[in-house]
Design an enzyme around this catalytic site. Sequence first.
Site, PDB file in Angstrom:
ATOM      1  N   HIS A 236       1.125  -0.942   0.272  1.00  0.00           N
ATOM      2  CA  HIS A 236      -0.042  -0.067   0.041  1.00  0.00           C
ATOM      3  C   HIS A 236       0.152   1.284   0.733  1.00  0.00           C
ATOM      4  O   HIS A 236       1.593   1.906   1.247  1.00  0.00           O
ATOM      5  CB  HIS A 236      -0.958   0.202   0.791  1.00  0.00           C
ATOM      6  N   TYR A 286      -4.274   3.483   3.222  1.00  0.00           N
ATOM      7  CA  TYR A 286      -5.482   3.965   3.948  1.00  0.00           C
ATOM      8  C   TYR A 286      -5.070   5.268   5.113  1.00  0.00           C
ATOM      9  O   TYR A 286      -5.445   6.787   5.468  1.00  0.00           O
ATOM     10  CB  TYR A 286      -6.469   3.563   5.545  1.00  0.00           C
ATOM     11  N   THR A 327      -7.994   3.389  -5.532  1.00  0.00           N
ATOM     12  CA  THR A 327      -7.787   3.952  -4.042  1.00  0.00           C
ATOM     13  C   THR A 327      -7.904   2.093  -2.777  1.00  0.00           C
ATOM     14  O   THR A 327      -8.436   0.855  -3.707  1.00  0.00           O
ATOM     15  CB  THR A 327      -8.744   4.834  -4.051  1.00  0.00           C
ATOM     16  N   ASP A 328      -7.885   2.710  -1.629  1.00  0.00           N
ATOM     17  CA  ASP A 328      -8.115   1.383  -1.272  1.00  0.00           C
ATOM     18  C   ASP A 328      -9.891   1.499  -0.608  1.00  0.00           C
ATOM     19  O   ASP A 328     -10.345   2.743  -1.123  1.00  0.00           O
ATOM     20  CB  ASP A 328      -7.441   0.968   0.295  1.00  0.00           C
ATOM     21  N   TRP A 329     -10.592   0.683  -0.548  1.00  0.00           N
ATOM     22  CA  TRP A 329     -11.986   0.672  -0.173  1.00  0.00           C
ATOM     23  C   TRP A 329     -12.450   1.195   0.690  1.00  0.00           C
ATOM     24  O   TRP A 329     -12.166   1.701   1.476  1.00  0.00           O
ATOM     25  CB  TRP A 329     -11.998  -1.316  -0.279  1.00  0.00           C
TER      26      TRP A 329
END
Length: 625
Positions: A236, A286, A327-329
Amino acid sequence: MTSPRFSTAPDGTRFRDLNGNGVMDPYEDPRRSADERTEDLVGRLSLEEKVGLMFQTVIEVGDDGEVLEAPGKISKSPTTTVVVHKNMNHFNVHAIRTARQAATWNNNLQALAESTPHGIPVTISTDPRHAFVENTGVAFSAGPFSQWPEGLGLAALDDVETVRRFAEVARREYVAVGIRAALHPQIDLATEPRWGRQAQTLGQDAARVTEFTAAYLRGFQGEKLGPDSVACTTKHFPGGGPQQDGEDAHFPYGREQVYPGGMFDYHLEPFREAIRRGTAAMMPYYGMPIGLEVDGEAIEEVGFGYNRQIVTGLLREQLGYDGVVVTDWELVNDNHVGDQVLPARAWGVEHLTAVERMEKILDAGSDQFGGEECVEMLLELVRAGRVSEQRIDESVRRLLRVKFELGLFDDPYVDVDAAERIVGNPEFRALGEEAQARSLTVLVNEERDGRPVLPLRSVGAVYAEGFRADDVAELGEVVTDPSQADLAIVRIGAPFDPRDDLFLEAWFHQGSLEFAPGLVYRLNQIAASCPLVIVVNLDRPAILTPFVGHAAAIVADYGSSARAVLDALTGRVLPRGRLPIEIPRSMDAVRSSREDVPSDTGDPVFPVHHGLELTDALVTAGQRG
């Protein structure tokens, strides 16, 4: 399965007539480059089709491979709604029961996609699903696929070739069922011992993780993306390991990411390699950086997915990355599942409306919204003039280019019978099981009766926990009272603090690394009555100090079957693991360490790269004994 839209051009070129006009348009021409085909298609698409490309969300598989035409356990909408009415064509698949089910479903899904105006094929992605962790927010256990150790176990093998071989096997199994995108590798550096996302990482050593990253991407993508590749989303960016107090950024209490040791560049090293190796996509974390400066510039304290300095300034401009950024969720909307909720991971921008969050994500430089299907929100932003169609086109080009490079426009269908033969075949399973056994790390191996306890040999009576009686029967008569045993073998998991308030929270192992005092007392009582072998599954470190000096042997595993564990302990397969993370001596040492600094707990009970070998001579001696 053969597409009903396959046609032949006057010059004999076979193509898919995806828009049904009877002509081989440039985007349908397999002889043209991905860039040429992309540029032609972008000019043909409606705004609604372009916007649909920019969303990727969860999708679920029908029991018999049919498309699911109702909301699922986690997916929010019927399949036709998202594919046909919302023009979406990137989906993260969840539970898969069999290879036949998955392959059949892929073909049904791709046939549905052909009914859209330009027949844009679906890209199916997945979180890791070749190991043991079952966590809907992180990874899936192997099911029909070959089963390997978690990422930490691959790192413990300290063998670049094994990482490449794993990636190649996983690629072949994915492609067989139509999965063409991997939401991995996870190359965050595991420098914070409490962090709950370590199992899928490749350890804490930046230099080794960089080498593993290259091998991983080579195995999945090849030298460049093609019809046999799986496109990787490396995550990430710019490194999710330094979470404050080890709390995970999925949750509001874990939003802060800190760098008290000034090691930001250290965590960035593997990502530089991923860019050099052409990773198809990158996913920001995140986490919200606190007090971070890069090249003398203070970084805005918002989640990395919202952070223009990180996504555009660092990733795109400084590092030269022009691939997809997803993007992350759930950065935009809260996630409601049943009676549980997980707030949008809008760290640092909680005060913004959902529309304003979306606008900020686009301004930061991301191309695709993970875990979202709110296409109408983006359409409204464009129609209101707050986001230009030119900005949409930038992302659409990147997303389409990957589809063309993967060959999905030319043939997204798979052979269902071949999928059954390939997925989880005996050769792949044997390779995975051997890797499981070899990855075990021998931390302690004391001498008893003049020889090391490991490799294990047959004894009169054996007491076991965490194994079935059949698993350990080869070692001796299985007894239920350790006081009557000549050997005890106990398998335990690393400790964690159970939590279950927010959606997903119950699946995350977070909090203290200390074992409960009752367990420590009981196991040490067993060790006082007979030689005790402790096998501890490390999905993150554990404070093993209370067992040192009591247990005759302590062994770490990172996702291994009972059979693989016994193969290693008896020396049928020599365990070669080396710790990819350090094992702290105490929680006080953990709390005083700096989150971004590797090997910073001070006087660890077992340092990183520690591991004892069972030599061939020892194994031979054990077999004689």
